[in-house]
Design a protein around this motif. Structure first.
Motif, short mmCIF file in Angstrom:
data_model
loop_
_atom_site.label_atom_id
_atom_site.label_comp_id
_atom_site.label_asym_id
_atom_site.label_seq_id
_atom_site.Cartn_x
_atom_site.Cartn_y
_atom_site.Cartn_z
N CYS A 29 0.70 -1.01 0.02
CA CYS A 29 -0.07 0.02 -0.09
C CYS A 29 0.71 1.02 0.08
O CYS A 29 1.77 1.33 0.78
CB CYS A 29 -1.01 0.02 1.12
N CYS A 235 -7.13 -0.87 -3.97
CA CYS A 235 -6.08 -1.66 -3.68
C CYS A 235 -6.30 -3.24 -4.21
O CYS A 235 -5.62 -3.79 -4.84
CB CYS A 235 -5.60 -1.71 -2.30
N HIS A 260 -8.78 -1.06 6.31
CA HIS A 260 -8.28 -1.27 4.95
C HIS A 260 -8.14 -2.47 4.35
O HIS A 260 -8.57 -2.98 3.44
CB HIS A 260 -7.04 -0.29 4.89
N GLU A 264 -10.23 -4.88 2.02
CA GLU A 264 -9.63 -5.49 0.99
C GLU A 264 -9.82 -7.05 0.83
O GLU A 264 -10.46 -7.46 -0.41
CB GLU A 264 -8.31 -5.07 0.94
#
Ligand code: AMP
Ligand code: ZN
Length: 483
Positions: A29, A235, A260, A264
């Motif tokens: 990331c 992502c 996050h 994901e």
């Protein structure tokens, strides 16, 4: 050598086995380009660099490394808006077109980011790609369509949300991070890109456009949904597009585990049917002088701030790499001074090896095996450096024979392909610049000598000495050297 890594997914150190033998596919990331990255962010990027170099050098993998550029999210939009006080003169005039202004604004900080990581010894050629999120919008839309069609998303008021309850019935959520579902509120929707674990609810995949904000068209089952992607979907889509699924390793700071990375995993599995990565590696935080880095405490540093203070970027790189990535790194100026000393100690040793001219034979293979063994064991740089210093402290480099010298230089070249903070060369000659006024005095003295005005020439010599230089007569004329 075999590489072992701590995997946040299983909470264990595991033997790294890639999907495709010989290849290691790594997704990191990257930065949100709305500001200069601070050195805490830099720790995350330096860890990713260290890991991919260990895979390359110690594991002998062919590394495919991707680090994305988040150039669309809540913060980039906020700060690139018309009238934003974050808009700088160097960015030119604001056009008033939100998509164009977002692009100008984020490209400016992206270029600063690339400058910073280059100074920190991260090499652009090591990335197979540094994708910008705005250039992968169709792939994100495709993934969102898949998620909804598979029953794990829904449209509400022009936005699209992930249905966490439906997902939890079908699969699991909270593999990386212990999520407390005590506060889970069904049907509550979160629009923000970042949120606290207390507010775990349905999160946004696609946000409806708001006045004056950048947007992209999105045709969805006959509905027109102009808007922009949520942060997490970016992502998921870029990882699949550039590395294929599953890839091997996903990196980021510990703060990214939730929401996050959890989001994901959920998105990729719900939309593509595959989890993104088999290994998740997270670096701990960087603190400043024992406190969390924050603007309000005034302990917030960018790389530029530190370079202004005369600190060498490679000392910052070495300092951060000297700590294990899973322990909190306490940034102090004393720590940087200590890193400088340690780095110089190794550098001096390398220069001395270069000029070795003796008869002593040493076992280079054993030091190589022990140093690389520690790097192979969850990238344990402090233990690797302890092995290295143990060796340096007991070895006299100048007495080595030619074979040991060549083997040692080859080992340091490999080691430097991981650390990237040394020069594998002879000791450079120190070139001392003589100030112009001192040269002028020496020229006047030379003229006075030619004129046989010895009183003046003596007084000029005296002035040169007082400035800390020595003038000597040579066959061709004169020479000035530092005293
Ligand atoms: P951001 O640009 O905020 O998305 O952050 C980029 C990366 O920096 C992420 O991997 C974060 O986890 C990481 N990060 C942010 N602050 C720190 C910190 N103080 N120490 C270490 N890593 C950090
Ligand atoms: Zn990410």
């Amino acid at each position: 050598m075999n590489i072992s890594l701590y995997n946040t997914l299983t909470k264990k150190v595991e033997l790294f086995t890639p999907v495709q033998p010989g290849h290691a596919k790594v997704y990191s990331c990257g930065p949100t380009v709305y500001n200069h990255a601070h050195i805490g962010n830099m720790r995350a990027f330096l860890f990713a660099d260290l890991l991919q170099r260990v895979l390359r050098v110690v594991g002998q993998y062919n590394v495919h490394w991707v680090m994305n550029i988040t150039d669309i999210d809540d913060k980039t939009i906020r700060d690139s808006k018309v009238g934003s006080d974050k808009w700088l003169a160097e960015m030119g005039e604001q056009s008033g077109n939100p998509n164009a202004d977002l692009s100008t604004f984020t490209k400016y900080y992206e270029s600063k980011f690339v400058e910073d990581i280059t100074k920190l010894g991260i090499e652009a050629t090591h990335f197979i790609s540094m994708p910008r999120a705005t250039e992968f919008i169709p792939a994100m839309q495709e993934l969102i369509r898949n998620i909804v069609r598979n029953g794990f998303g829904y449209v509400a008021e022009g936005s699209v949300y992930f249905n966490l309850n439906a997902w939890r019935d079908a699969d699991s959520y909270g593999k990386l991070f212990q999520v407390d579902f005590g506060n889970f509120r069904e049907g509550v929707r979160i629009d923000a890109d970042e949120y606290e674990r207390e507010s775990v609810s349905d999160f946004v995949l696609w946000k409806a456009t708001k006045d004056g904000e950048p947007y992209w068209d999105f045709e969805f089952d006959g509905e027109h949904l102009p808007g922009r992607p949520g942060w997490h979907i970016e992502c998921s889509a870029m990882g699949k597009e550039l590395l294929g699924l599953p890839f091997d390793i996903h990196t980021g700071g510990v703060d990214l585990r939730f929401p996050h990375h959890e989001d994901e995993i959920a998105q990729s599995k719900a939309g593509y049917g595959v989890e993104p990565a088999s290994f998740w590696c997270h670096n701990e935080f960087l603190e400043v002088e024992g406190k969390k880095m924050s603007k309000s405490l005034g302990n917030f540093f960018t790389l530029h701030d530190l370079l202004e203070k005369g600190i060498d970027a490679l000392d910052i790189r070495f300092a951060m790499m000297s700590a294990h990535y899973q322990s909190v790194f306490n940034f102090t100026f004393d720590g940087i001074t200590a890193a400088h000393k340690a780095r110089t100690r190794v550098q001096d040793f390398i220069y001395d090896v270069w000029s070795a001219n003796g008869t002593e034979h040493i076992d280079v293979q054993s030091v190589r095996t022990s140093v690389f063994g520690e790097l192979a064991n969850d990238v344990h740089t402090p233990k690797a450096l302890a092995q290295l210093f143990g060796f340096i402290n007991k070895t006299n480099p100048t007495t080595l024979n030619e074979q040991s010298k060549q083997e040692l230089l080859a080992f340091f070249t490999e080691l430097n392909n991981v650390f990237n903070v040394w020069q594998i060369s002879s000791r450079p000659e120190v070139i001392i610049e003589i100030p112009e006024d001192v040269i002028a005095l020496a020229q006047q003295r030379w003229q006075a000598k030619k004129d046989k005005n010895f009183a003046l020439s003596d007084s000029l010599r005296q002035q040169i000495t007082e400035r800390g230089y020595v003038v000597k007569d040579t066959k061709e004329g004169f020479e000035v050297v530092k005293e």
